[in-house]
Design a protein around this motif. Structure first.
Motif, mmCIF file in Angstrom:
data_model
loop_
_atom_site.group_PDB
_atom_site.id
_atom_site.type_symbol
_atom_site.label_atom_id
_atom_site.label_comp_id
_atom_site.label_asym_id
_atom_site.label_seq_id
_atom_site.Cartn_x
_atom_site.Cartn_y
_atom_site.Cartn_z
ATOM 1 N N PRO A 1 15.284 5.844 -1.546
ATOM 2 C CA PRO A 1 13.828 5.794 -1.466
ATOM 3 C C PRO A 1 13.119 4.332 -1.037
ATOM 4 C CG PRO A 1 14.758 6.459 -3.615
ATOM 5 C CD PRO A 1 15.917 6.133 -2.519
ATOM 6 N N GLY A 2 14.097 3.319 -0.855
ATOM 7 C CA GLY A 2 13.664 1.879 -0.493
ATOM 8 C C GLY A 2 13.336 1.989 0.933
ATOM 9 N N TYR B 1 9.275 2.080 5.541
ATOM 10 C CA TYR B 1 9.064 2.882 6.581
ATOM 11 C C TYR B 1 7.209 2.704 6.596
ATOM 12 C CZ TYR B 1 7.811 6.487 10.081
ATOM 13 O OH TYR B 1 7.649 7.289 10.871
ATOM 14 N N VAL B 2 6.845 3.517 5.368
ATOM 15 C CA VAL B 2 5.532 3.449 5.240
ATOM 16 C C VAL B 2 4.881 1.898 5.266
ATOM 17 C CG1 VAL B 2 3.294 4.266 3.629
ATOM 18 C CG2 VAL B 2 5.684 5.333 3.641
ATOM 19 N N ALA C 1 2.435 7.958 7.991
ATOM 20 C CA ALA C 1 3.858 7.574 7.568
ATOM 21 C C ALA C 1 4.080 8.088 6.146
ATOM 22 C CB ALA C 1 4.103 5.976 7.707
ATOM 23 N N PHE C 2 2.914 8.255 5.380
ATOM 24 C CA PHE C 2 3.122 8.721 4.036
ATOM 25 C C PHE C 2 3.652 10.287 3.985
ATOM 26 C CE2 PHE C 2 1.779 10.060 -0.380
ATOM 27 C CZ PHE C 2 2.461 9.489 -0.957
ATOM 28 N N ASN D 1 16.997 5.020 9.676
ATOM 29 C CA ASN D 1 17.358 4.887 11.039
ATOM 30 C C ASN D 1 16.076 4.129 11.687
ATOM 31 O OD1 ASN D 1 19.778 5.990 10.664
ATOM 32 N ND2 ASN D 1 18.969 7.920 12.047
ATOM 33 N N ARG D 2 14.684 4.468 11.053
ATOM 34 C CA ARG D 2 13.527 4.009 11.758
ATOM 35 C C ARG D 2 13.419 2.594 11.449
ATOM 36 N NH1 ARG D 2 10.589 8.602 13.470
ATOM 37 N NH2 ARG D 2 12.203 10.126 13.885
#
Length: 451
Positions: A32-33, A38-39, A138-139, A150-151
């Motif tokens: 989750p982190g 990412y968002v 992103a969300f 990876n991103r």
């Protein structure tokens, strides 16, 4: 605001990712982190980039809007006067200037304030809309099979790459600026005269270039005398002996106290060393030269005063490197020497110091490169006279001091006198770079031998 919304987005995306159920019983690809990062990155990076670009174009937009105001019709035709009035009006509008010197500037204050507020609000709205749009995009991609890790790791890799490139590009920029100005200097002054000349007096070239006034040998010799001879005579024995005592003789309790106290010397500002050299050491050396050596004309500014204090300053560099090198020598070598009947002092002289010599030499070379770049101590204790002398009781100067002297004051930047500072800086840069390369090579060989 953007950073605050990014923090909120991080918590929201992390909570959403933690509540997702895996598809087909498989584990989610990313923790989750990673989804939260990412968002948050998608929300913050595009918005901050847009904000940076907008802050660069904002002054131009505001100025164009002000020039369309009727009050701007009274501005003079001269571009220099126009720019001065507009700059004054801008300073009055943002409050950085309290009173106006030109009536035209005071008349433009309302136009500047109105344009600044208008384009400022547009920039804030556009930044927040872009942040929300990118954050929402992103969300919506937060899913169990989404490869958020990876991103995020790719973004981190690019950040690290950019950080490395900034350091490299900064070094390239420094070298390029030095080379460009140095080439201009050598177009006017012979490089042979500069490197091998023995007369340095660029003050006489204020109105005309005199090639015979740019002989840098006195500066090179003063740098070597203070930083590489006198300072090293003080720093090497004291630093090496303190390292030997701390590693071989001192109890653990004394070592835990003395080593931090010794390393405090590295944190003392150089201007403090300069005051100490000018007010305490230099007068004492002058009195010694007059009363015991018989030099009646001895000055309070001398190479010996600057070199002694500089040597004290770089003791921690020599001591710390020698300490690490002696501690890295395998204990079996010391034990074997003692088992063969050698005393502790014989083991130190004939086994430990020879084995740690590459690391010690590396520390000495790093200390030399630090010493030859010192300025404040030389200015306050050794003076500004470019003398070619071997007498340590006389006043000398160094390359760094002359660079500061040439680049300060009210003078033309395009003169040979000013360009000479870049030539000196390039020489100093090359010498320091070579010393650092040699030192790192020696230390690398040392580490390979005892890893």
């Amino acid at each position: 605001m953007v950073i605050g919304f990014a923090v909120i987005a991080w918590f929201t995306a992390r909570i959403r990712a933690a509540r997702l159920r895996p598809i087909g019983g498989d584990r989610p690809h990313s923790l989750p982190g990673y989804h939260g990062w990412y968002v948050a990155l998608w929300l913050a990076i595009p918005a901050l980039l847009f904000l940076t670009v907008w802050s660069l174009v904002l002054p131009g937009l505001v100025e164009q809007s002000v020039l369309l105001d009727p009050a701007a019709q009274a501005l003079p035709e001269s571009q220099i006067e126009r720019s001065a009035i507009l700059g004054e009006a801008r300073a009055l509008a943002d409050g950085s200037l309290g009173a106006a010197f030109n009536e035209e500037a005071e008349a433009l204050i309302p136009a500047y304030q109105e344009a600044s507020n208008f384009y400022g609000v547009i920039g804030i709205i556009a930044t927040l809309l872009l942040a929300f749009a990118c954050g929402a995009y992103a969300f919506l991609r937060v899913r169990p099979d989404f490869r958020a890790r990876n991103r995020v790791e790719r973004v981190v890799m690019w950040v690290l790459l950019i950080a490395s490139l900034i350091a490299i590009l900064t070094t390239i920029g420094i070298v390029a600026s030095l080379l460009f100005e140095t080439i201009r200097f050598f177009e006017r002054i012979s490089i042979i005269e500069f490197i091998f000349g023995t007369h340095w007096n660029p003050q006489s070239t204020t109105f005309s270039d005199d090639p015979g006034s740019f002989g840098a040998i006195p500066l090179f010799w003063g740098t070597i005398l203070i930083g590489a001879i006198i300072a090293m005579i003080v720093a090497i024995p004291l630093g090496l002996m303190s390292a030997v005592y701390l590693t071989q003789y001192a109890p653990a309790r004394i070592r835990s106290i003395m080593k931090p106290v010794l390393e405090i010397l590295a944190g003392v500002p150089t201007v403090v060393y300069g005051y100490f050299a000018a007010l305490t050491v230099a007068p004492a050396i002058r009195d010694f030269a007059v009363n015991f050596v018989g030099i009646s004309s001895a000055s309070s500014e001398s190479a010996l005063a600057a070199g002694v204090v500089m040597g004290v300053m770089i003791i921690p560099f020599v001591s710390s490197m020698a300490d690490d090198s002696l501690a890295a020598v395998p204990g079996a070598m010391r034990d074997g020497s003692l088992a063969m009947g050698a005393t502790n002092s014989e083991t130190i002289k004939r086994v430990l110091i020879p084995a740690a010599l590459p690391g010690i030499v590396g520390g000495v070379l790093l200390a030399v490169s630090r010493a030859i770049g010192e300025t404040m101590i030389v200015v306050m204790a050794a003076g500004l006279a470019a003398n070619l002398t071997a007498n340590p009781f006389e006043s000398v100067t160094t390359v760094t001091v002359q660079i500061v002297q040439l680049l300060t004051g009210d003078q033309e930047f395009d003169s040979s006198k000013t360009l000479a500072a870049f030539a000196l800086g390039l020489v100093l840069f090359i010498v320091t770079l070579l010393l650092n390369i040699i030192a790192l090579g020696v230390v690398k060989r040392f580490r390979e031998a005892y890893e």
